[in-house]
Scaffold this active site. Sequence first.
Site, mmCIF file in Angstrom:
data_model
loop_
_atom_site.group_PDB
_atom_site.id
_atom_site.type_symbol
_atom_site.label_atom_id
_atom_site.label_comp_id
_atom_site.label_asym_id
_atom_site.label_seq_id
_atom_site.Cartn_x
_atom_site.Cartn_y
_atom_site.Cartn_z
ATOM 1 N N ASP A 167 40.953 39.360 42.789
ATOM 2 C CA ASP A 167 40.049 38.365 42.228
ATOM 3 C C ASP A 167 40.546 38.038 40.816
ATOM 4 O O ASP A 167 41.350 38.786 40.232
ATOM 5 C CB ASP A 167 38.630 38.930 42.212
ATOM 6 C CG ASP A 167 37.622 37.969 41.609
ATOM 7 O OD1 ASP A 167 37.816 36.738 41.729
ATOM 8 O OD2 ASP A 167 36.641 38.439 41.006
ATOM 9 N N GLY A 168 40.050 36.958 40.255
ATOM 10 C CA GLY A 168 40.483 36.564 38.924
ATOM 11 C C GLY A 168 39.611 37.121 37.817
ATOM 12 O O GLY A 168 39.927 38.121 37.177
#
Length: 313
Positions: A167-168
Amino acid sequence: MYPEAMPKSLEGKLVVAISSRALFDFEEENRVFEESDDRAYMELQLSRLDVPAKPGVAFPLVKKLLAFNTDDEGRVAVVILSRNDPVSGLRVFRSAQESNLQLERGVFTRGRNPYPYLTSLGANLFLSAKEDDVRAALNAGFAAARVYPDSALAADRHPDEIRIAFDGDAVLFSDEAERVYAQGGLAAFQAHEIERAGVPLPPGPFKPLLQALQPLQDMASGAPMRIRTALVTARSAPAHERAIRTLMAWNIQVDEAMFLGGLEKADFLREFEPDFFFDDQTGYCDTASRVGPTGHVVSGVKNEVGESGQGPL
């Protein structure tokens, strides 16, 4: 008296610290511990000393990472870092031997949080099934995740390639943007990211791991294993630009990037088939764990005490 020898070093290696429950399936034994006490757990483990444990959620990842090691060079070190007692540790090492995992090192603390030893190890990643240990490791500045022991196993898919999805926000990047979303909603978030499109995001807890993977990714085509990485984020255009420019500023490349705009990540992870996926939101982790090995990064605004709900990032 043994002759004095020069101490070995893990410097320059990718160091993965992992709990015994993340590496092997000790869920039945863990239930005994939770329903009774550590003595009953120890006795059960001792009675099963000659019974190899089944692979756990992180077993396929560890097996593939160790494939980078050759007789001439050890590029990856995997260390058991466990709340287990030393006696139970015997079964861990025996199970590793039966599975042909070349594990040499282990630290067993019998109930004490083991995260302080991450500094001595110079660990790049810590995987554990215990949330308190993961929180402590993240707070100390280490990439760490709470594994989902009941995740669907990666099995033997892509035997010559390690696939890792991140995920970012609050994972590769800081939770700066998530905080803007939490306070002002989607419109405020989009405006914030458009205005700062050229300003790199501050690093998140997993940036150092992505950096540490780069030398392995850059190895020649004849390497025993390859690494493929993916950014899987609920960001969408125009907020995608800041994420890409941040990776460019860090001089880090990912092989795939998915800007999903709130779509269910598990559907895309099913196609990517990661050996591990890391996300800070339990909602995404819950569904992703039905697809493959998943780790909850217990950091950022979504994991602060009193915070709940799932935002778009």
